[in-house]
Design an enzyme around this catalytic site. Structure first.
Site, PDB file in Angstrom:
ATOM      1  N   SER A 128     -11.002 -47.650  14.962  1.00 28.77           N
ATOM      2  CA  SER A 128     -10.011 -48.460  15.209  1.00 28.77           C
ATOM      3  C   SER A 128     -10.084 -49.820  14.980  1.00 28.77           C
ATOM      4  O   SER A 128     -10.949 -49.370  14.137  1.00 28.77           O
ATOM      5  CB  SER A 128      -8.976 -47.907  16.789  1.00 28.77           C
ATOM      6  OG  SER A 128      -8.110 -48.400  16.761  1.00 28.77           O
ATOM      7  N   ASP A 269      -6.452 -42.110  13.714  1.00 28.79           N
ATOM      8  CA  ASP A 269      -6.849 -43.104  14.145  1.00 28.79           C
ATOM      9  C   ASP A 269      -8.265 -42.364  14.932  1.00 28.79           C
ATOM     10  O   ASP A 269      -8.105 -41.314  15.741  1.00 28.79           O
ATOM     11  CB  ASP A 269      -6.157 -43.215  15.219  1.00 28.79           C
ATOM     12  CG  ASP A 269      -7.093 -44.996  15.558  1.00 28.79           C
ATOM     13  OD1 ASP A 269      -7.845 -44.467  16.599  1.00 28.79           O
ATOM     14  OD2 ASP A 269      -6.208 -46.317  15.765  1.00 28.79           O
TER      15      ASP A 269
END
Length: 409
Positions: A128, A269
């Protein structure tokens, strides 16, 4: 504040280290060491009338097994520089956690580490927003050395502060908007906040990261995590496979962005499967010292009761769940077979009071400055503490932080 979590294997590389650890674990189990050794024959008794070939050789072989167990039980010294005699470490691998704008803390940590010419960065894992910081760092190092990496991190984060649109709130893999599971409703689909697919993060990455430079010889190794939607498994991308799509996949909150497709697979993610990846970092690193930069709070003294507060706290717990499991696995391995690798941690929540109550999508300049400054100070104390240097007074630290702040236009 810094915290020594674990120590775990030496510079033997991933596959060789795994085989060594496995053999050492086998030799240290109760199966081999717990059974009593056969007693030696009494000196006064005559030798049994058995052929000479049946001499008690197992007794002779028992000693090496006992010595091996003793060696495994040796614990590395508590002082972080006692084993090598050098501080700061000459080679260091980094694990960079994601957490939206909280990752500005990591920006400060990296900036301070870049000021130490004695530290060579070996391998970096990230997910991320941690993946974005890792890419900026390595791309800058490959093209402009330490100063190039510092300038690239500074340029990205300062630009992010100035592009504070609703879409940019989600650019760095922040948590889902508070209450989004209810606010989306039955018809609104992921990605409809950006119907023209302007993709500002892709544009920002194209400006700041030269992906071709990541493949050059001598470039630090990268391990970028994304979550494969089909089976929920973590996918790790190395230097040769990293593209803008990989960076976008690693920073793709599913309730805001559309899934990113890479080679026919859809990804979300990377923080869901490993935030950041630790075990893979330990396996691939040739450095014996790992530094974890943790930005998502683990502690919260308040029990949330509103929808927004509950949603925020659930995000924080989920973001740290995989990390806690991997830290526990490294502790288990270290205590039994691999005491040489050392894992240290710098946590944003140890520097900023009430961080768990703040939003990871807050792009306020004051908040970003606070995170950046706190990261620099935390890294500076970690470096100075290992060298046995007393910490500066609060006034001196404040003056140093003011000088270190980026220029904000």
């Amino acid at each position: 504040m810094s915290e020594k979590i674990v120590g775990a294997h030496d510079e033997g590389g991933s596959q060789g280290a795994v085989r060594t650890a496995a053999s050492m674990l086998l030799s240290s189990t109760d199966i081999w060491s717990g059974a009593p050794s056969p007693p030696p024959p009494p000196a006064a008794m005559p030798a049994p009338a058995s052929p000479p070939s049946l001499a008690p050789t197992p007794v002779v072989q028992a000693a090496p097994t006992i010595e091996a167990v003793t060696a495994i039980a040796t614990v590395a010294p508590d002082r972080p520089h006692a084993r090598s005699g050098q501080w700061p470490p000459q080679r260091l691998s980094l694990a960079l956690q994601g957490g939206g704008t909280f990752a500005a803390f990591t920006w400060g940590v990296l900036e301070r580490l870049l000021e130490e010419p004695a530290i060579e960065i070996d391998t970096i894992s990230g997910a991320s927003a941690g993946a974005i910081n890792a890419l900026l760092l390595v791309s800058g190092l490959a093209e402009g050395g330490r100063e190039g990496a510092r300038a690239r991190l500074n340029r990205f984060w300062v630009r992010l502060m100035h592009e504070a649109s609703f879409r940019s709130l989600m650019l760095v893999g922040g948590f889902s908007p508070a209450g989004s599971s209810v606010a989306f409703g039955p018809t609104l689909r992921s990605g409809q906040f950006d119907p023209f697919d302007l993709d500002p993060l892709r544009q920002a990455l194209s400006r700041d990261i030269n992906f071709a430079a990541l493949r050059e010889a001598g470039c630090p190794k990268l391990l970028i995590a994304a979550t494969r939607i089909r089976d929920g498994q973590q996918q790790i991308f190395g230097n040769d496979a990293i593209t803008a799509d990989v960076a976008l996949a690693s920073t793709c909150p599913p309730l805001v962005h559309c899934a990113v497709e890479i080679d026919g697979e859809a990804y979300w993610d990377g923080g869901f499967g490993g935030n950041p990846p630790l075990l893979r970092l330990a396996q691939n690193s040739t450095a014996s010292d790992l530094l974890l930069v943790q930005v998502t709070p683990t502690r919260d003294s308040y029990v949330p009761i509103t929808l927004a507060a509950i949603d925020r706290r659930l995000d924080q717990i989920a973001a740290n769940a995989a990390l806690n499991a991997e830290v526990g696995a490294l502790e288990w391995a270290q205590s039994r077979a691999a005491p040489d690798l050392r894992l240290f941690r710098l946590a944003a929540e140890d520097e900023i009071d009430g961080l768990a109550q703040r939003s990871s999508t807050d792009l306020g300049r004051g908040f970003i400055r606070l995170l950046h400054r706190s990261g620099r100070e935390a890294a500076d104390r970690w470096l100075r503490k290992g060298a046995g240097v007393s910490e500066p007074s609060s006034n001196a630290a404040d003056q140093q932080a003011e000088r270190a702040e980026p220029a904000l236009v």
